[in-house]
Design an enzyme around this catalytic site. Structure first.
Site, PDB file in Angstrom:
ATOM      1  N   GLU B 263      59.608  69.960  51.541  1.00  0.00           N
ATOM      2  CA  GLU B 263      58.283  69.463  51.157  1.00  0.00           C
ATOM      3  C   GLU B 263      57.868  68.548  52.296  1.00  0.00           C
ATOM      4  O   GLU B 263      58.533  67.544  52.546  1.00  0.00           O
ATOM      5  CB  GLU B 263      58.427  68.727  49.814  1.00  0.00           C
ATOM      6  CG  GLU B 263      57.124  68.538  49.082  1.00  0.00           C
ATOM      7  CD  GLU B 263      56.723  67.105  49.151  1.00  0.00           C
ATOM      8  OE1 GLU B 263      57.197  66.325  48.340  1.00  0.00           O
ATOM      9  OE2 GLU B 263      55.916  66.760  50.052  1.00  0.00           O
ATOM     10  N   CYS B 300      53.178  61.714  49.236  1.00  0.00           N
ATOM     11  CA  CYS B 300      52.891  63.090  49.662  1.00  0.00           C
ATOM     12  C   CYS B 300      51.509  63.507  49.203  1.00  0.00           C
ATOM     13  O   CYS B 300      50.888  64.378  49.795  1.00  0.00           O
ATOM     14  CB  CYS B 300      53.889  64.064  49.039  1.00  0.00           C
ATOM     15  SG  CYS B 300      55.543  63.436  48.876  1.00  0.00           S
TER      16      CYS B 300
END
Lengths: 524, 524
Positions: B263, B300
């Protein structure tokens, strides 16, 4: 009906006709000549596929299922022309191709049912909890969506079931992905017939023409160019290890890497357990040879490796298998290239110091015919030379005599990933079988008992996959209902009003699918 | 309680202590010094993990769920020492870390429930049909099995929830995969405390010691060596694009390639629709700035890109957002390196000809503090320079004024894959919202309406993933129940007698799981 053109959406491109199919039984070339698809056709097909994606990926389940069934019907409607052409291009017998057509049609219908059921969407809803402390929970809903346009590379050994309208195409379309097929040069006419059946189904169902294109050709530039095209989102491939790994590499080096589902090579170990070998070793031999030589051994699941304890029982099995094979008639192979490669692989084993030839099949009187081959070695030699564990595509198997149970386990531990593994067991083999099953499961996608690995059921349970290098992605299968998962990804929708949600996620469940509500499954 | 040792299974390796954590609020180094894990520790941890795999992957669901809960309990039992250490190593405030601990514990408990329910095994049974023509159907049963040992690379920005005992570890253990954690060098003490909690849970539950190891270190050789180890079967990673892509490359070049779930980066576009902007543009500004600056923007899912139609409504929003940001207090960043990199990214935008600075946050009086930054440009300029679409990790956002709806669509079409996309819509925005949602869904893992992307629910529906380069595998999520699927693969068992079947596949359904029988779901 076959004119050798390139099918780009609803259109035909008349390319430079450069190649012809070859009848492997005679070596003769067949009419017509086929066009070589080039950059322009890749670009046009991918542009259309990308344009088709938004509408096709959101077709309702009824429409998409009907489309898959229309393809099946249109393939059947080609009639005997399809079988005759496939026979000429593949050397496969009529009965096999009629069976394979049934399998292809059945596969499309299975996916129509999978689509109608809607479970593949994995609809999951966590309702809002406005009063939750310390923070309220928003309304969240998840479904799977299609990845995008898929490039499909068919296999030579199943010109219907693993090619233009085969499992990869059926599962990708079922997922909602437009498909661009790179036509297999060994059966271009068969490919074109099926492609026209799909093209017609697209039109009949009123879908965007970009849902399907068919690019025949022989060049690496075609295959590589298709995988490299930025509009392609995933790849399905069945074929050689070299071919599959080349596509994997191209896909990994793209600016945006994409998944490649390549089903490549497998020698499908079979372990004959002591009690089974003692009780029915001689009886197993003909079944083994039949599994080995059926279709000239041109199956992904051909049993190429047999493991057993050394001893008179194994010797008796080997002797009987040799006798049966020595009388086995030669079988037509698919292409001169595959035949040459088979002969080369067998010749290398014949010359190998650590290997003895148990038997070869009968010599044929035609061209490109496979003489089956059975070899024997022992575990120490097999372990010492990795080349002995490589696939020889065709009816070639190596029997490995092992000193004891530990040595069988050692051979298994050293194997590469495989599609299948089989045990032949009988009363008395319980403890050894219990030890072997998990060892084998760790290496394969499918474990069989008291059968032979050839014969791949198209079902909800089938796993036609396995750890690398059996496939490039051991988390998947290329046969069976689960194959659809390869072409999906999850998307979560948070706090969207009803009107903005995809229909399948709306409260009223207008598509009538099973849903996981707040963690609990509610049936359709 | 923290001694800086390497935890390999149940043992401690005393390595050469080479590095220390740094308190980013003061720049001071913290005691103790930590050992650098080397080749010997990689080898020992992977050997133990491989040895633990056969038994751990077959633990019954109750045992495995209890193990996950034991980890949760042991993390809670560390008490305030964990919070105090994490505060010192990360600069994150107490309330945030207490919340993150709750999230970490909740995540482990969610996976315990997922394990107990057993749906992740996807048990599917096609009973034999001995009378089927032309060929009988064999008994076939399928379940998912664990991939094998998993290497986990934690993130700096969630020292608890995305690190040693975070989502990757919890989901891999839930799947039945032993875990080897590469300890994050920014919070080695926090990592060690959590690692000891997991190590203790392994012992308390009587599991094989190889189920968990913790390898602290700072070198690329450690991370690369771990991913290259042939016993590692998959990788979970959260961090930078450069770091993630380096691991993807190593994994792809192995003799046996393995999946990497990395990720990486996302700018999380937010589209302000005209009616919403007109009705509540000024009111949205503080919420936007709060989402942007919370945790120094080190999320994120930080909103780094805002799209809207040019005009006085957008100008009002921009002005208000600028005002709010100009008064925003600076926030401590996680490490000097992250702070330097943020300052560098912001400086590049400040100097960019096509960009104007809307506002910067207040200047702080400490070290490594983030001053938020909001920039403005127009769509043509944004499209012309791909660098404007790259993530600046931290509280930096760029507002892009678009001429019309088509230009918004054009900007979206040109975006890389993202974790999230958000629309702010209101009555009157229906048509535009309906056009935008599918466009955005094609680019992301999660679409939100009338909220802000920061705040990631740990639930059945969550997709914390998205197309490349948001993650290396857009078919997956690293947060939520679905994360377990990353570490599983299907295995089919054909014609095995009851005694040789894994318990969960036996007729009596001794584990009481939901099963798909002949294509039809039967509840647990």
């Amino acid at each position: 009906m076959i004119n050798g053109n390139i099918l780009v959406g609803a259109a035909e491109h008349v390319g430079e006709a450069t190649f012809r199919a070859v009848d492997p039984a005679t070596g003769a070339t067949l009419d017509p000549a086929f066009a070589e698809s080039g950059k322009a056709e890749i670009d046009a097909a991918c542009a259309l596929a990308a344009a088709a994606y938004p509408s096709f990926s959101e077709t309702d389940l009824t429409t998409r299922a009907a489309f898959l069934e229309a393809i099946a019907d249109n393939i059947v409607a080609i009639g005997d022309d399809l079988i005759v052409r496939a026979m000429a291009e593949s050397g496969l017998p009529r009965v096999r191709l009629e069976g394979e057509r049934g399998r292809t049609v059945g596969q499309l219908k299975l996916f129509a049912n999978v689509v109608r059921a809607g479970d593949f969407l994995d609809v999951t809803i966590d309702p809002a909890m406005p009063d939750r402390a310390p923070l309220p929970r928003p309304d969240m809903r998840r479904r799977n969506i299609a990845l995008g346009p898929v490039a499909v590379f068919g296999a030579s050994n199943f010109p219907l079931a693993f090619s233009t309208g085969g499992g990869d195409t059926a599962s990708a379309l079922a997922a909602g992905c437009p498909v661009v097929v790179k036509g297999h040069p060994a059966h271009p006419g068969t490919g074109e017939l099926v492609a026209r059946a799909i093209q017609k189904a697209v039109a009949d169902c009123g879908l965007h023409e970009g849902v399907f294109s068919f690019l025949p050709g022989t060049t690496h530039e075609l295959g590589g160019g298709l995988v490299a095209d930025p509009r392609i989102a995933a790849v399905g491939f069945t074929g050689s290890r070299g071919g599959g790994l080349a596509l994997v590499k191209i896909a990994a080096e793209r600016a945006v890497p994409i998944p490649v589902y390549a089903e490549m090579s497998s020698i499908n170990p079979v372990v004959l357990l002591p009690a089974a070998l003692a009780a029915r070793g001689a009886a197993m031999a003909p079944a083994f040879v039949q599994s080995l030589t059926m279709g000239a051994g041109q199956f992904c699941t051909n049993p190429g490796l047999v493991l057993a304890l050394a001893g008179p029982e194994l010797d008796a099995f080997v002797e009987e298998a040799g006798k049966v094979l020595a009388e086995a008639k030669p079988v037509q192979m698919l292409t001169p290239g595959i035949h040459a490669s088979f002969e080369q692989g067998v010749a290398a084993l014949e010359k190998h110091d650590a290997v003895t030839v148990v038997a070869r099949g009968c010599v044929g009187d035609g061209v490109n015919q496979a003489r089956g081959a059975i070899f024997r070695t022992d575990a120490a030699q097999f372990i010492a030379d990795a080349a002995l564990g490589h696939e020889v595509f065709g009816s070639s198997a190596i029997i490995v005599a092992c000193r004891d149970q530990d040595e069988i386990a050692q051979v298994i531990a050293g194997l590469e990933g495989q599609l299948t593994a089989t045990i032949q067991h009988d009363a008395g083999d319980e403890a050894m079988a219990a030890m072997l099953v998990p060892l084998l499961a760790a290496k394969v996608g499918r474990v069989l008992a008291n059968g032979w690995p050839t014969g791949v059921e198209v079902s909800h349970t089938m796993v036609h996959g396995g750890p690398f290098p059996a496939t490039s992605d051991g988390r998947t299968t290329s046969v069976g209902a689960l194959a659809i998962d390869r072409f999906l990804r999850p998307v979560c929708y948070q706090s969207l009003p009803e009107a903005l949600l995809p229909p399948v996620l709306r409260d009223a469940n207008p598509w009538g699918v099973a849903r996981r509500m707040d963690g609990k499954m509610t049936p359709a």
